[in-house]
Design a protein around this motif. Structure first.
Motif, PDB file in Angstrom:
ATOM      1  N   ILE A 580       0.890  -1.161  -0.020  1.00 22.87           N
ATOM      2  CA  ILE A 580       0.082   0.075   0.067  1.00 22.87           C
ATOM      3  C   ILE A 580       0.885   1.243   0.046  1.00 22.87           C
ATOM      4  CG2 ILE A 580      -1.807   1.334   1.254  1.00 22.87           C
ATOM      5  CD1 ILE A 580      -3.005  -1.447   2.525  1.00 22.87           C
ATOM      6  N   MET A 581       1.922   1.227   0.877  1.00 20.46           N
ATOM      7  CA  MET A 581       2.649   2.506   0.878  1.00 20.46           C
ATOM      8  C   MET A 581       3.578   2.593  -0.324  1.00 20.46           C
ATOM      9  SD  MET A 581       4.429   3.209   4.507  1.00 20.46           S
ATOM     10  CE  MET A 581       5.711   4.149   3.627  1.00 20.46           C
ATOM     11  N   LEU A 582       4.102   1.789  -0.729  1.00 22.84           N
ATOM     12  CA  LEU A 582       4.814   1.807  -2.355  1.00 22.84           C
ATOM     13  C   LEU A 582       3.621   2.315  -3.034  1.00 22.84           C
ATOM     14  CD1 LEU A 582       7.021  -1.416  -2.253  1.00 22.84           C
ATOM     15  CD2 LEU A 582       7.824   1.162  -2.246  1.00 22.84           C
ATOM     16  N   SER A 583       2.637   1.992  -3.357  1.00 22.33           N
ATOM     17  CA  SER A 583       1.825   2.448  -4.508  1.00 22.33           C
ATOM     18  C   SER A 583       1.404   3.796  -4.206  1.00 22.33           C
ATOM     19  CB  SER A 583       0.449   1.577  -4.384  1.00 22.33           C
ATOM     20  OG  SER A 583       0.429   0.610  -4.650  1.00 22.33           O
ATOM     21  N   LEU A 584       1.170   4.368  -3.207  1.00 20.51           N
ATOM     22  CA  LEU A 584       0.956   5.535  -2.726  1.00 20.51           C
ATOM     23  C   LEU A 584       1.987   6.515  -2.703  1.00 20.51           C
ATOM     24  CD1 LEU A 584      -1.423   5.322   0.602  1.00 20.51           C
ATOM     25  CD2 LEU A 584      -2.016   5.719  -1.510  1.00 20.51           C
ATOM     26  N   LEU A 585       3.438   5.906  -2.475  1.00 21.47           N
ATOM     27  CA  LEU A 585       4.615   6.789  -2.625  1.00 21.47           C
ATOM     28  C   LEU A 585       5.034   6.955  -3.806  1.00 21.47           C
ATOM     29  CD1 LEU A 585       7.696   6.103  -0.032  1.00 21.47           C
ATOM     30  CD2 LEU A 585       7.899   6.583  -2.733  1.00 21.47           C
ATOM     31  N   PHE A 586       4.829   5.958  -4.622  1.00 18.96           N
ATOM     32  CA  PHE A 586       5.359   6.253  -6.222  1.00 18.96           C
ATOM     33  C   PHE A 586       4.030   7.245  -6.816  1.00 18.96           C
ATOM     34  CE2 PHE A 586       8.308   2.850  -5.666  1.00 18.96           C
ATOM     35  CZ  PHE A 586       8.767   2.434  -6.827  1.00 18.96           C
ATOM     36  N   GLY A 587       3.025   7.058  -6.453  1.00 14.26           N
ATOM     37  CA  GLY A 587       2.035   7.972  -7.002  1.00 14.26           C
ATOM     38  C   GLY A 587       2.320   9.329  -6.851  1.00 14.26           C
ATOM     39  N   MET A 649       1.121   3.629  11.352  1.00 12.05           N
ATOM     40  CA  MET A 649       2.414   3.363  10.413  1.00 12.05           C
ATOM     41  C   MET A 649       2.278   4.235   9.060  1.00 12.05           C
ATOM     42  SD  MET A 649       2.997  -0.529  11.050  1.00 12.05           S
ATOM     43  CE  MET A 649       3.542  -1.272  12.627  1.00 12.05           C
ATOM     44  N   SER A 650       0.931   4.090   8.510  1.00 11.19           N
ATOM     45  CA  SER A 650       0.892   4.554   6.819  1.00 11.19           C
ATOM     46  C   SER A 650       1.284   6.012   7.023  1.00 11.19           C
ATOM     47  CB  SER A 650      -0.521   4.248   6.322  1.00 11.19           C
ATOM     48  OG  SER A 650      -0.747   3.106   6.477  1.00 11.19           O
ATOM     49  N   GLY A 651       0.596   6.641   8.132  1.00  7.88           N
ATOM     50  CA  GLY A 651       0.876   8.325   8.117  1.00  7.88           C
ATOM     51  C   GLY A 651       2.268   8.748   8.554  1.00  7.88           C
ATOM     52  N   VAL A 652       2.971   7.813   9.394  1.00  5.81           N
ATOM     53  CA  VAL A 652       4.426   8.135   9.765  1.00  5.81           C
ATOM     54  C   VAL A 652       5.056   7.984   8.559  1.00  5.81           C
ATOM     55  CG1 VAL A 652       6.243   7.657  11.055  1.00  5.81           C
ATOM     56  CG2 VAL A 652       4.099   8.132  12.179  1.00  5.81           C
ATOM     57  N   GLY A 653       4.879   6.824   7.715  1.00  4.03           N
ATOM     58  CA  GLY A 653       5.757   6.257   6.578  1.00  4.03           C
ATOM     59  C   GLY A 653       5.492   7.341   5.429  1.00  4.03           C
ATOM     60  N   LEU A 654       4.029   7.854   5.049  1.00  2.98           N
ATOM     61  CA  LEU A 654       4.075   8.517   4.010  1.00  2.98           C
ATOM     62  C   LEU A 654       4.483  10.050   4.308  1.00  2.98           C
ATOM     63  CD1 LEU A 654       0.345   7.184   2.940  1.00  2.98           C
ATOM     64  CD2 LEU A 654       2.664   7.158   1.728  1.00  2.98           C
TER      65      LEU A 654
END
Length: 737
Positions: A580-587, A649-654
C-alpha cells in the motif's frame, strides 16, 4: 470546461452540494459493511481455514474477553467470585449479548479458563454481530459493568475487537487535525483567508464523496476497514495539493495583469492538465496492487482510486466555480492594493526560490553527494525489516485491551494470544499429537473432537505471536513434524495467516515494483519525450521508498520515538503495508516529478538551454512543491491520532516519504543530477520519437514547438532562440531580451 464552470458557478456548486449530501444520506442509511478478508490462494493457512469452515462453521459475531487477576489468594475464592460472577451474569442478560462463557460454570467445564497458579482467569463474551455492527453504547455498558467489579487487589480488564472500539478517538479527529494544520500552511502561503479555504473545500468535497461512495460499495464487494482510513488519508493529501497548484497558477496570472476569468481558464489549461496527469499516475500506481492478486488489497485499490478520481474531478470543476465566486478576493488585500497602484508584477521568479535554484546550478556535485549520503543513511534500517501482524499487544500500555493481553500472556503463556491450529482432513493420529507436544517451542497442544470428518489440534506456542521463534515453529510444524507423522494436515490460525501473507508479499513484490515502475516510465516518456527523465524518476522513487521504509522500521520496529508520538509497543511492520505504501509513495512522487519537470520541459522547448530550463523550472515550482509537501506532511502525520496502528504506520511512513522526496530529492538531488547530465536529459532516439504518440502536460509546449518549427530553415536548426540574458551567477538581467 474551465470557463463554463467559472460562468455557471452556481449550477456547479449545487451539483456538488447535492452529490455530497445525497451520497452522505445514502451512506448513513445503508451503513458500512467492511470485510477484512485475508484469503491467500495456494497457501497452507488458506487450506487449513477451508477445512475449519467445513468442520466448525464460524459464528457470525465477535467474541471478546474479560480477564481478571487477584493479587492475593485465588480467583476461586468467594471474595473474588462474589464480585465477578454477578457482573458476568449482568453482562449475559444485556440485550445484544449472545453468550458468556464463565470459568465458574457448573460442572467445572471452565476449569481451563483459570491459570495454574489460580490468580488469573478469563471469560468469553460472544456477540451475535461483528464488532463494527455492535452499538457502541452496548460495548461501553459491558466495559463499565466488568470494570465495576474491581476492588483493591482485584484487577479487571477487557480485550477483543469490539472492546478496542471504545478506546478509539472520536471519528474524524485525524482528518480534522490534518485539515486545521493544512489551513495554517495555506494561510501562510497565500496570506488570504479566502484563498486558504479554496483547497480545503475542494479536498472535503472530493474526500466526502469518495468516502460515502466507498461505504456504498462495501455492500457489493469486499472492502477492508482500513481502506476507508487510507482513502481519506490519500484523498485529503492530493485534494489539497492539486487545488493548491491550480490556485497558485491562477493567482500568479492575476498578479501579472490577467482578468480573473482568463487567469482561471489558463490555470486549468496548464496546472489543471498537470493535475489530471498527476492524478492518473496516482491511480495507475494504486492499480499496481492488483498485480499482487490478493483479495484484501482489491478493496484498498477501489477506495483509494475512487477518492483520488473524485478529488481530481473536484479540482477541475468545483474549483473554477469557487474562483468565479471569489473573483479578485482570491488575492490578499495587500496584493490587491499593490496591483492597483504598482501594476502587474514581472514574470521572472525572484526571492529565496530563485537564489536556491542558482545555488544548485553552481554546486550540483556537492549537493548531489550530500543528498545521496543522507538518503543512504536513512535507508540502512530497511535491511532489518520484518513483516508480520500487529495485535492488541501493540496498543498503548494504559489501555484495557493491552492490559488484558498482558494478563492472558502472564497467566496462560505468551503464545495464548495467538494459538496455532493444526487441521487434519480425517482423524488426527495420536502420533501427530504426541510429536507436536514434544516439539520445541510448543507450550501445550490439545486435540478437539472430530467434526464433519475434520480434526483440529490447538497448539499454543511458548512465544508471543509476533516473535520470530513462533515463525520458526510454524515452519518446523509444516516441514518436519507433519510430514514425519504421515498425516494430511495444515497449519492455520491468525498468526499463520499473517506469516503466509508476508511470504506471499515478499515473493510477488518484484512483479509489483516492475509493474508500477514500467507504467510510470511509459507515462513520463510520453509526456517529456525523454529517456533520461523517466529513468531518473524511477531511480529517485526507489531511493525515496528505501529511505522512508528505513524511518518506518526505526520508529515502529525498533521503537525509536514511539513514546513521543504516543503509540504503543514496537513490533513487526504490518504485512500488507509495504504494498500500500509503495503504491501511494510512487504515485505522490510522480506528482512532484510531473509538476517540477513539466515547467523545466516547457522552458527547454522554448530555449533549448538545459541549464536555464532546470534553473527556471526549480525556481518557479520549488516554493509551491514545498508548500504542498508541508501540507501533506501535516495531513499524514495527523493520522497518528486515528487510533489504528496501521493508520499511524501509514501516516508516519508517508509523511517521511513526502518530506524526503520534496525537500531532498526534488529540491536538491533531481535538479543537481539534471544539471550534471546536461542536454542528455532531453535525449530521445529519432526513430522512437516518430513512433510515440505526443502527449503534453503543458499546452504551451505545443505552441512553442510549432513556433520553433516555423522559424527553422528547411532542414536546419532554428535561426532565432528567444530567452533571457543572464549574469555569470545565472540571475536574469531585468529588461534585457
Amino acid at each position: 470546461m474551465a470557463r463554463w464552470c467559472y460562468r455557471h458557478r452556481l449550477v456547479v456548486l449545487l451539483l456538488w452540494v447535492g452529490a455530497l449530501f445525497g451520497l452522505g444520506a445514502a451512506g448513513s442509511a445503508s451503513g458500512a459493511d467492511y470485510a477484512n478478508v485475508f484469503t491467500l490462494p495456494d497457501t497452507d493457512s488458506k487450506r487449513a481455514g477451508d477445512l475449519m469452515e467445513k468442520a466448525f462453521p464460524r459464528s457470525a459475531g465477535d467474541t471478546d474477553t474479560v480477564v481478571w487477576k487477584t493479587d492475593t489468594g485465588s480467583v476461586r475464592d468467594e471474595s473474588v467470585r462474589s464480585r465477578i460472577e454477578p457482573a458476568l451474569q449482568e453482562i449475559a442478560g444485556m440485550k445484544g449479548v449472545g453468550q458468556v462463557t464463565s470459568p465458574y460454570a457448573a460442572g467445572g467445564g471452565g476449569a481451563g479458563q483459570i491459570s495454574q497458579d489460580g490468580r488469573i482467569a478469563y471469560a468469553q463474551v460472544s456477540f451475535p454481530e461483528q464488532s463494527n455492527a455492535i452499538p457502541k453504547e452496548l460495548i461501553e455498558d459491558v466495559v463499565d459493568t466488568a470494570r465495576g467489579a474491581e476492588r483493591a487487589g482485584l484487577q479487571v480488564e477487557l480485550g477483543g475487537q469490539a472492546i478496542a472500539r471504545v478506546q478509539e478517538p472520536p471519528q474524524g479527529l485525524a482528518e480534522l487535525v490534518g485539515i486545521l494544520a493544512a489551513a495554517v500552511v495555506l494561510f501562510l502561503a497565500f496570506g488570504s483567508l479566502f484563498a486558504m479555504l479554496l483547497p480545503i473545500v475542494v479536498a472535503i468535497a472530493g474526500v466526502g464523496t469518495g468516502m460515502m461512495s466507498t461505504t456504498l460499495l462495501s455492500h457489493v464487494t469486499d472492502v477492508p476497514e482500513i481502506a476507508s482510513l487510507l482513502g481519506s488519508l490519500i484523498g485529503l493529501g492530493v485534494g489539497i495539493d492539486y487545488a493548491l497548484f491550480i490556485v497558485t497558477r491562477h493567482r500568479r496570472g492575476i498578479l501579472r495583469g490577467v482578468r480573473p476569468e482568463d487567469a482561471a481558464a489558463t490555470a486549468l489549461n496548464t496546472s489543471g492538465r498537470a493535475v489530471l496527469f498527476a492524478g492518473s499516475t496516482v491511480c495507475i500506481a494504486l492499480a499496481g496492487m492488483l498485480v499482487m492478486n490478493l483479495r484484501f488489497l482489491n478493496g484498498v485499490v477501489i477506495a483509494a482510486s475512487l477518492t483520488v478520481v473524485l478529488s481530481v474531478l473536484a479540482a477541475v470543476t468545483l474549483l473554477p466555480a469557487l474562483l468565479g465566486l471569489l473573483g479578485m478576493r482570491v488575492l490578499s488585500r495587500r496584493q490587491r492594493r499593490r496591483l492597483a497602484t504598482a501594476g502587474p508584477q514581472p514574470e521572472e521568479a525572484s526571492g529565496l526560490a530563485a537564489r536556491w535554484s542558482s545555488y544548485v546550478q553552481r554546486r550540483p556535485r556537492s549537493l548531489a553527494t550530500l543528498a545521496v549520503v543522507a538518503m543512504a543513511v536513512l535507508a540502512i534500517p530497511v535491511l532489518s525489516i520484518r513483516l508480520g501482524a500487529t495485535d492488541q499487544g501493540n496498543h498503548q500500555e494504559p489501555t484495557t485491551t493491552r492490559q488484558a493481553y498482558d494478563l492472558l500472556a502472564e497467566g496462560f503463556g505468551p503464545g495464548f494470544n495467538g494459538p496455532l491450529q493444526v487441521v487434519v482432513d480425517g482423524t488426527a493420529p495420536q502420533k501427530l499429537l504426541t510429536t507436536i507436544e514434544r516439539t520445541e517451542g510448543v507450550a501445550r497442544a490439545v486435540a478437539l473432537p472430530p467434526a464433519n470428518g475434520v480434526s483440529m489440534i490447538q497448539v499454543v506456542p511458548s512465544t508471543s505471536p509476533q516473535s520470530e521463534e513462533t515463525d520458526r515453529l510454524i515452519d518446523r510444524l509444516r516441514d518436519e513434524v507433519i510430514p514425519q507423522s504421515g498425516a494430511k494436515a495444515h497449519v492455520g490460525g491468525v498468526t499463520a495467516v499473517f506469516k503466509d501473507f508476508a511470504a506471499v508479499t515478499a515473493d510477488r513484490m518484484p512483479y509489483f515494483l516492475a509493474a508500477i515502475i514500467t507504467l510510470g516510465f511509459l507515462l513520463l516518456l510520453l509526456a517529456f519525450r525523454s529517456l533520461v527523465v523517466p529513468l531518473t524518476a524511477a531511480l529517485m522513487n526507489l531511493v525515496a521508498a528505501a529511505a522512508s521504509f528505513g524511518v518506518l522500521v526505526a520508529v515502529f520496529q525498533w521503537g525509536w520515538g514511539l513514546e513521543l508520538i504516543g503509540i504503543g509497543k514496537e513490533g513487526p511492520i504490518s504485512a500488507f503495508l509495504p504494498v500500500i505504501m509503495l503504491s501511494l509513495l510512487f504515485g505522490l512522487s510522480m506528482d512532484y516529478q510531473v509538476f517540477l519537470v513539466s515547467r523545466m520541459h516547457e522552458e527547454w522547448v522554448r530555449s533549448k538551454d538545459n541549464a536555464r530550463a532546470v534553473r527556471v523550472g526549480l525556481a518557479e515550482t520549488s516554493r509551491v512543491i514545498n508548500s504542498a509537501a508541508l501540507i501533506m506532511i501535516c495531513v499524514f502525520s495527523a493520522f497518528v491520532l486515528s487510533g489504528e496502528l496501521e493508520g499511524a504506520m501509514s501516516g508516519v511512513g508517508l509523511a517521511a516519504a513526502v518530506a524526503l522526496d520534496a525537500f531532498i530529492l526534488r529540491t536538491a538531488l533531481v535538479p543537481a543530477a539534471m544539471h550534471l547530465l546536461g542536454r542528455a536529459n532531453w535525449w530521445l532516439p529519432a526513430g522512437l520519437d516518430k513512433r510515440l504518440p505526443h502527449l503534453t502536460v503543458e499546452p504551451g509546449e505545443e505552441r512553442e514547438e510549432k513556433a520553433v518549427a516555423e522559424a527553422a530553415p528547411a532542414g536546419g536548426p532554428p535561426s532565432v532562440i528567444n530567452g533571457f540574458v543572464r549574469t555569470e551567477e545565472g540571475e536574469p538581467v531585468r529588461g534585457a531580451r
